[in-house]
Design an enzyme around this catalytic site. Sequence first.
Site, PDB file in Angstrom:
ATOM      1  N   THR A  32      35.830  33.423  36.808  1.00  0.00           N
ATOM      2  CA  THR A  32      37.227  33.807  36.948  1.00  0.00           C
ATOM      3  C   THR A  32      37.459  35.185  36.333  1.00  0.00           C
ATOM      4  O   THR A  32      36.862  35.514  35.313  1.00  0.00           O
ATOM      5  CB  THR A  32      38.128  32.772  36.247  1.00  0.00           C
ATOM      6  N   SER A  34      38.760  39.597  37.014  1.00  0.00           N
ATOM      7  CA  SER A  34      38.732  40.714  37.950  1.00  0.00           C
ATOM      8  C   SER A  34      37.326  41.019  38.457  1.00  0.00           C
ATOM      9  O   SER A  34      37.129  41.280  39.659  1.00  0.00           O
ATOM     10  CB  SER A  34      39.340  41.962  37.295  1.00  0.00           C
ATOM     11  N   GLY A  86      32.143  36.996  34.640  1.00  0.00           N
ATOM     12  CA  GLY A  86      32.297  38.179  33.812  1.00  0.00           C
ATOM     13  C   GLY A  86      32.403  37.819  32.340  1.00  0.00           C
ATOM     14  O   GLY A  86      32.189  36.671  31.935  1.00  0.00           O
ATOM     15  N   ASP A  88      34.571  39.240  28.489  1.00  0.00           N
ATOM     16  CA  ASP A  88      35.459  40.195  27.810  1.00  0.00           C
ATOM     17  C   ASP A  88      34.679  41.025  26.796  1.00  0.00           C
ATOM     18  O   ASP A  88      35.017  42.177  26.542  1.00  0.00           O
ATOM     19  CB  ASP A  88      36.606  39.440  27.141  1.00  0.00           C
ATOM     20  N   GLY A  99      37.492  34.249  28.336  1.00  0.00           N
ATOM     21  CA  GLY A  99      38.767  33.545  28.280  1.00  0.00           C
ATOM     22  C   GLY A  99      39.985  34.426  28.335  1.00  0.00           C
ATOM     23  O   GLY A  99      41.105  33.949  28.190  1.00  0.00           O
ATOM     24  N   GLY A 100      39.770  35.733  28.577  1.00  0.00           N
ATOM     25  CA  GLY A 100      40.924  36.614  28.722  1.00  0.00           C
ATOM     26  C   GLY A 100      41.831  36.194  29.863  1.00  0.00           C
ATOM     27  O   GLY A 100      43.041  36.400  29.835  1.00  0.00           O
ATOM     28  N   GLY A 101      41.230  35.556  30.878  1.00  0.00           N
ATOM     29  CA  GLY A 101      42.011  35.047  32.000  1.00  0.00           C
ATOM     30  C   GLY A 101      42.489  33.624  31.817  1.00  0.00           C
ATOM     31  O   GLY A 101      43.192  33.087  32.680  1.00  0.00           O
ATOM     32  N   GLU A 107      35.173  27.395  32.673  1.00  0.00           N
ATOM     33  CA  GLU A 107      34.023  28.300  32.740  1.00  0.00           C
ATOM     34  C   GLU A 107      32.864  27.756  31.917  1.00  0.00           C
ATOM     35  O   GLU A 107      31.706  27.781  32.345  1.00  0.00           O
ATOM     36  CB  GLU A 107      34.422  29.690  32.239  1.00  0.00           C
ATOM     37  N   LYS A 125      32.271  46.543  28.147  1.00  0.00           N
ATOM     38  CA  LYS A 125      32.317  45.193  27.578  1.00  0.00           C
ATOM     39  C   LYS A 125      31.157  44.944  26.597  1.00  0.00           C
ATOM     40  O   LYS A 125      31.133  43.906  25.936  1.00  0.00           O
ATOM     41  CB  LYS A 125      32.271  44.148  28.697  1.00  0.00           C
TER      42      LYS A 125
END
Length: 222
Positions: A32, A34, A86, A88, A99-101, A107, A125
């Site tokens: 999950t 960008s 991805g 962070d 977990g930014g999203g 996940e 990152k």
Amino acid sequence: MTQDELKQAVAQAAADHVAAHTPEGSLIGVGTGSTANFFIDALARQKHRYRGAVASSEATRQRLEAHGMAVFDLNDVSDLPVYIDGADEVDAGLNMIKGGGGALTREKIVAAVARTFICIADASKQVTTLGRFPLPVEVVPMARAHVARELEKLGGRPVLRSGFMTDNGNQILDVHGLSIADPKGLEATINQIVGVLTNGLFAMRPADILLLATPDGVRRSG
């Protein structure tokens, strides 16, 4: 290159890697965020090779289905050869903060099932020590204040992610001010706090492979 161009480059590299190393007819675990979204778009161009995907969030499921890909419930899957997501932050040991999203729990579950976990990220990152990015902690709502007090004892400054609810119906505390020298130890400690579902440290199950987009090309570690 812009950050989006770097994300597109690493997403395409991941899609090419999966095509080269995963048998046709496989299921693909998809993360999950960008960068994962760019991967979904790249994967969809080769969707004829795959039986479908397992999604780590409702947003990912919707994007996969919009591309015409079948999405499977993880409970119906006995083998998941690869999971792509991805991060962070990621360190040299391929430990991550995710977990930014807000999808950290699902996940982490999909990553636990997958035989190979590929992290895709741009060079911004990569860090020496995790913790500059606030550590997300998913909490049962009634335990939020208790968990926050316990996180403060660990040296963090927890801040409620205002107006946000996870796909699991829980809240997220973003913990600022941590310098994480022992990612695996801190992951275990936070997970033992009553009321915590999980936290965004991926150290007990780190990435197996890191594909890192730089202005000079995509680098592989692991």
